[in-house]
Design a protein around this motif. Structure first.
Motif, mmCIF file in Angstrom:
data_model
loop_
_atom_site.group_PDB
_atom_site.id
_atom_site.type_symbol
_atom_site.label_atom_id
_atom_site.label_comp_id
_atom_site.label_asym_id
_atom_site.label_seq_id
_atom_site.Cartn_x
_atom_site.Cartn_y
_atom_site.Cartn_z
ATOM 1 N N ARG A 1 0.830 -1.201 0.000
ATOM 2 C CA ARG A 1 0.000 0.000 0.000
ATOM 3 C C ARG A 1 0.877 1.269 0.000
ATOM 4 N N ASN B 1 -2.435 1.501 16.375
ATOM 5 C CA ASN B 1 -2.494 2.314 15.164
ATOM 6 C C ASN B 1 -3.889 2.104 14.595
ATOM 7 N N HIS C 1 -9.045 9.241 12.934
ATOM 8 C CA HIS C 1 -9.559 10.572 12.625
ATOM 9 C C HIS C 1 -11.086 10.649 12.636
ATOM 10 N N HIS D 1 1.640 6.050 14.693
ATOM 11 C CA HIS D 1 1.410 6.187 13.253
ATOM 12 C C HIS D 1 2.740 6.053 12.533
ATOM 13 N N ILE D 2 2.674 5.432 11.392
ATOM 14 C CA ILE D 2 3.879 5.219 10.580
ATOM 15 C C ILE D 2 4.319 6.545 9.955
ATOM 16 N N SER D 3 3.349 7.254 9.400
ATOM 17 C CA SER D 3 3.652 8.538 8.751
ATOM 18 C C SER D 3 3.488 9.680 9.750
ATOM 19 N N ARG E 1 -6.192 14.532 8.716
ATOM 20 C CA ARG E 1 -5.353 13.585 9.480
ATOM 21 C C ARG E 1 -4.725 14.253 10.712
HETATM 22 C C1 DQA Z 1 -1.703 5.986 9.569
HETATM 23 C C2 DQA Z 1 -2.102 7.416 9.200
HETATM 24 C C3 DQA Z 1 -3.589 7.508 8.912
HETATM 25 O O1 DQA Z 1 -3.933 8.842 8.567
HETATM 26 C C4 DQA Z 1 -3.951 6.615 7.749
HETATM 27 O O2 DQA Z 1 -5.345 6.632 7.533
HETATM 28 C C5 DQA Z 1 -3.447 5.221 7.915
HETATM 29 C C6 DQA Z 1 -2.134 4.996 8.510
HETATM 30 C C7 DQA Z 1 -0.179 5.846 9.742
HETATM 31 O O3 DQA Z 1 0.225 4.857 10.359
HETATM 32 O O4 DQA Z 1 0.587 6.680 9.259
HETATM 33 O O5 DQA Z 1 -4.078 4.272 7.465
HETATM 34 O O6 DQA Z 1 -2.312 5.670 10.800
#
Ligand code: DQA
Length: 138
Positions: free
Chosen positions: A17, A71, A77, A97-99, A108
């Motif tokens: 993804r 996570n 959100h 969160h990864i990002s 977000r």
């Molecule tokens: C996420 C950030 C969220 O905004 C997004 O919908 C995800 C992954 C992250 O790990 O960065 O699915 O939680």
């Protein structure tokens, strides 16, 4: 020490993804790395794309485990229900969160999880989970 990682929707697709955002490693592979890195931790993993299943798992483990790493992905959100579950349980929750969600779209920037979380770790890629485990070890 018993810790569970709970991942929300679409995180089953990690590795495939949007690799430019989430990297090219599957969570299963990364989980094996975490298990070998923290042999002293009894580490569990649960993923669901369904809000009610995530709430059910938080309730199941939330009075028994020592730590939860959550996570909630997109539900972060939107979900009052998951936010309420985090507040309802005894086990401390670290939101991950990864990002770096604050560098992304405005929708977000809001988290329904953070008010009930012990802390938040974001933006370090998959290493965010590693840092969350370390936060429980002190
Ligand atoms: C996420 C950030 C969220 O905004 C997004 O919908 C995800 C992954 C992250 O790990 O960065 O699915 O939680």
């Amino acid at each position: 020490m018993k810790i569970i990682i709970i991942n929300g929707p679409n995180l089953n697709l990690l590795g495939k993804r949007e690799p430019e955002v989430y990297g090219s490693t599957s969570f299963e592979d990364y989980f094996a790395t975490l298990q070998s890195k923290f042999p002293q931790v009894e580490l569990h993993y649960f993923q669901s794309n369904i809000e009610g299943e995530l709430i059910g798992k938080l309730q199941d483990v939330g009075f028994e485990y020592d730590g939860i790493i959550l996570n909630a992905a997109a539900y972060t959100h939107t979900s009052v229900g998951i936010g309420d579950a985090v507040k309802a349980i005894d086990t401390p929750v670290v939101e991950v969160h990864i990002s770096n969600t604050h560098q992304r779209e405005a929708y977000r920037h809001v988290s329904y999880i953070s008010p009930g979380a012990k802390g938040v770790i974001l933006g370090f890629g998959l290493q965010s989970y590693d840092l969350a485990i370390q936060s429980f070890l002190g």
